[in-house]
Design an enzyme around this catalytic site. Structure first.
Site, PDB file in Angstrom:
ATOM      1  N   HIS A  98       0.831  -1.206   0.000  1.00 56.97           N
ATOM      2  CA  HIS A  98       0.000   0.000   0.000  1.00 56.97           C
ATOM      3  C   HIS A  98       0.868   1.259   0.000  1.00 56.97           C
ATOM      4  O   HIS A  98       2.032   1.232   0.381  1.00 56.97           O
ATOM      5  CB  HIS A  98      -0.939   0.012   1.214  1.00 56.97           C
ATOM      6  CG  HIS A  98      -0.209   0.017   2.515  1.00 56.97           C
ATOM      7  ND1 HIS A  98       0.410   1.138   3.010  1.00 56.97           N
ATOM      8  CD2 HIS A  98       0.054  -0.972   3.394  1.00 56.97           C
ATOM      9  CE1 HIS A  98       1.003   0.843   4.146  1.00 56.97           C
ATOM     10  NE2 HIS A  98       0.809  -0.441   4.405  1.00 56.97           N
ATOM     11  N   ASP A 396       3.847  -4.484   3.953  1.00 55.69           N
ATOM     12  CA  ASP A 396       5.278  -4.793   4.049  1.00 55.69           C
ATOM     13  C   ASP A 396       5.491  -6.208   4.576  1.00 55.69           C
ATOM     14  O   ASP A 396       6.365  -6.933   4.099  1.00 55.69           O
ATOM     15  CB  ASP A 396       6.012  -3.764   4.929  1.00 55.69           C
ATOM     16  CG  ASP A 396       5.419  -3.632   6.333  1.00 55.69           C
ATOM     17  OD1 ASP A 396       4.364  -4.245   6.607  1.00 55.69           O
ATOM     18  OD2 ASP A 396       6.007  -2.912   7.155  1.00 55.69           O
TER      19      ASP A 396
END
Ligand SMILES: *[C@@H]1O[C@H](CO)[C@@H](O)[C@H](O)[C@H]1NC(C)=O
Ligand SMILES: *[C@@H]1O[C@H](CO)[C@@H](O)[C@H](O)[C@H]1NC(C)=O
Ligand SMILES: *[C@@H]1O[C@H](CO)[C@@H](O)[C@H](O)[C@H]1NC(C)=O
Ligand SMILES: *[C@@H]1O[C@H](CO)[C@@H](O)[C@H](O)[C@H]1NC(C)=O
Length: 509
Positions: A98, A396
């Site tokens: 994102h 992540d």
């Protein structure tokens, strides 16, 4: 031995970065650019573990953080869609992280960063597609959604960002990513034609608004004004995108081991401990409270948005706060430096890589299965029912294990709006009239190839499965077969197993 070449060194530095993030609760924050790191040979500062890398470069934690921010005012470049002449692009499988987001934690007794999460094309950073993206999202009811996603907002829409909310910067980062890949894959290679079928596009996201919105922004850049009625958006329940194969006890045990290692490393860092004490005093809170608030997450947001670091709100300030009551870039630099040291030590310890292999397998396996189906199908020309473009909008903690499992630790920790692409290519047919005799099993694989790109950089020949391929051989690309056998068996070597089932259920010491 460890630094036997600069390349290895760079690889290692990056790997640590990659590893730093297994728990969404903790860090979210480490960037690096291997090339730049290679150049930045500042003499090493104090290392926690003097045995390791005593003459390793000390990357500048502040400069590296700029890369992590991924400012969207730079033109997007990349080698996606590049191949030898006459090769045909059959499919592309992309995972994105994102974009820029508001912090997940707030620092006690300070004001949150003042960031507006209402989208406006009049505000910077902007993008030529932003206004039409906003109006297109209003039509999202025409799309097909997993029911669990229906209640999520399609756009950031708060004048004061909520915790974890995607910012306008984050939206623009992904409009740019999508637009860049549109040039690379659609304009240049017709991967999807104007009449693409619903089966040709696969879109999945975790159940967070920032990943959903990032995926939609990417998609709008990739297929501007796409036809909602042809789109289905699916939810992955795990940040590992492991679908129905998430059960893996050994993976959790590796993760726990890694977390214990990380805890020991952190508490042994006296400079870090001292910094927390100073920061806590500055703000008038208990050190423990401050540490639990993971202050680096909020500081990163200030940093990436060019905002000055927060000051104690208990001060009865009118306008200019007393300098001594404010957090400082030096504090931030110490935390970032410690994170880098931790990454180095993490790579050295090797536990994260074992975790990563088990964490990444289900996603890689699905990608391999799709590629194989498309490759086989291309012999019989049934293209319209296959997902020739698959998008996974992730975190992540989704991407870092993939990089580690692929042997790409040196590629660096996933910055905001990072992208990882797998491309499937077919080499030109040699002679068409022998096709009947070519039908024997295994033949379909011979002219199939894979490329792996991270943020536009071609890392195919640095992956664990193609590192040994001689790129000046008759085959200029990496054979798909290497990837398939890596995913199905070879990747489990480092956990002394030959299959996912076996690796997941064996005892971890
Ligand atoms: C891009 O934006 C960042 C942060 O606002 C700034 O520091 C940098 O100089 C800008 N770069 C260019 C090329 O405009
Ligand atoms: C954003 O929020 C405002 C106020 O709640 C609402 O009126 C508007 O329709 C929302 N816009 C979008 C695109 O969701
Ligand atoms: C991997 O993919 C194959 C299909 O190619 C499937 O049969 C198998 O169950 C998958 N394994 C895992 C662990 O996801
Ligand atoms: C794999 O086996 C080797 C040799 O028996 C051993 O040294 C190593 O620790 C094992 N690794 C794992 C992850 O179990």
């Amino acid at each position: 031995m460890l630094a036997r070449s600069r390349f290895m060194l760079v690889l290692m530095v990056g790997a640590l970065l990659a590893v730093l993030s297994f728990s969404l609760q903790y860090l979210h924050l480490i960037p690096t650019n291997p090339v730049a790191e290679q150049r930045s040979l500042g003499k090493s500062r104090k290392r926690v573990n003097p045995v390791l890398h005593t003459d390793a470069p000390a990357p500048d934690p502040i400069r590296d953080t700029h890369k992590y921010c991924n400012y969207p005012n730079l033109t997007e470049h990349g080698w996606e869609g590049h191949s030898p002449a006459d090769y045909r692009l059959l499919s592309v499988h992309v995972m994105i992280r994102h974009g820029d987001r508001f912090p997940l934690y707030s620092i006690p007794k300070t004001k949150k960063p003042a960031i507006d999460c209402l989208l406006s094309e009049k505000r910077n950073p902007s993008h030529p597609l932003l206004a039409s993206f906003i109006s297109h999202m209003a039509l999202s009811g025409r799309g097909h959604w997993d029911t669990s996603l229906v209640s999520l907002p399609r756009l950031p829409n708060h004048s004061t960002c909520e915790m974890g909310e995607l910012t306008q910067t984050g939206v623009v980062q992904h409009l740019k990513n999508g637009d860049h890949l549109r040039q690379a894959y659609i304009k240049r290679h017709n991967l999807l034609t104007a009449d693409w079928s619903p089966q040709q596009l696969w879109v999945e996201t975790t159940g967070k608004s920032r990943t959903l919105q990032s995926g939609l922004a990417f998609l709008f850049g990739f297929l501007p004004h796409f036809d909602w009625s042809r789109l289905t958006v699916r939810q992955q329940w795990s940040t590992l995108f492991c679908g129905s194969s998430c059960d893996c006890p050994a993976r959790n045990r590796y993760l726990e081991q890694e977390q214990r290692r990380q805890y020991r490393q952190r508490t042994a860092d006296t400079e870090l401990e001292h910094t927390y004490v100073t920061m806590a005093k500055t703000l008038g809170v208990a050190t423990k409270t401050l540490r639990a608030a993971n202050p680096v997450d909020a500081l990163l947001c200030h940093f990436c948005h060019g905002l000055s670091f927060p000051c104690s709100s208990t001060q009865t300030t009118s306008n200019a706060p007393d300098e001594d009551a404010c957090l400082k870039i030096q504090h931030f630099a110490v935390i970032r430096r410690q994170q880098k040291n931790d990454e180095l030590e993490r790579l050295e310890a090797g536990i994260y890589r074992q975790y990563a292999v088990l964490a990444a397998h289900p996603y890689l396996n699905r990608t391999a299965t799709r590629m194989e189906r498309i490759a086989r199908g291309s012999q019989t020309r049934k293209g319209k029912e296959e997902a020739v473009f698959a998008l996974a909008s992730a975190h992540d903690v989704s991407m870092a294990p993939l990089l580690s499992a692929l042997g790409l630790e040196g590629a660096g920790f996933p910055k905001f709006a990072a992208r990882l692409a797998f491309e499937l290519w077919k080499s030109p047919e040699v002679k068409d009239k022998d096709r009947k005799s070519d039908r024997k099993e295994g033949k379909w694989l011979e002219n199939m190839f894979i490329r792996v790109l991270y943020n536009g950089e071609d890392l195919t020949f640095e992956t664990a499965f193609c590192r040994d391929h001689n790129r000046h051989s008759a085959q200029p690309l990496c054979p798909l077969g290497n990837f398939l056998s890596f995913v199905r068996k070879d990747m489990f070597n480092i956990v002394n197993a030959t299959s996912y089932q076996q690796a997941c259920h064996q005892t971890v010491l």
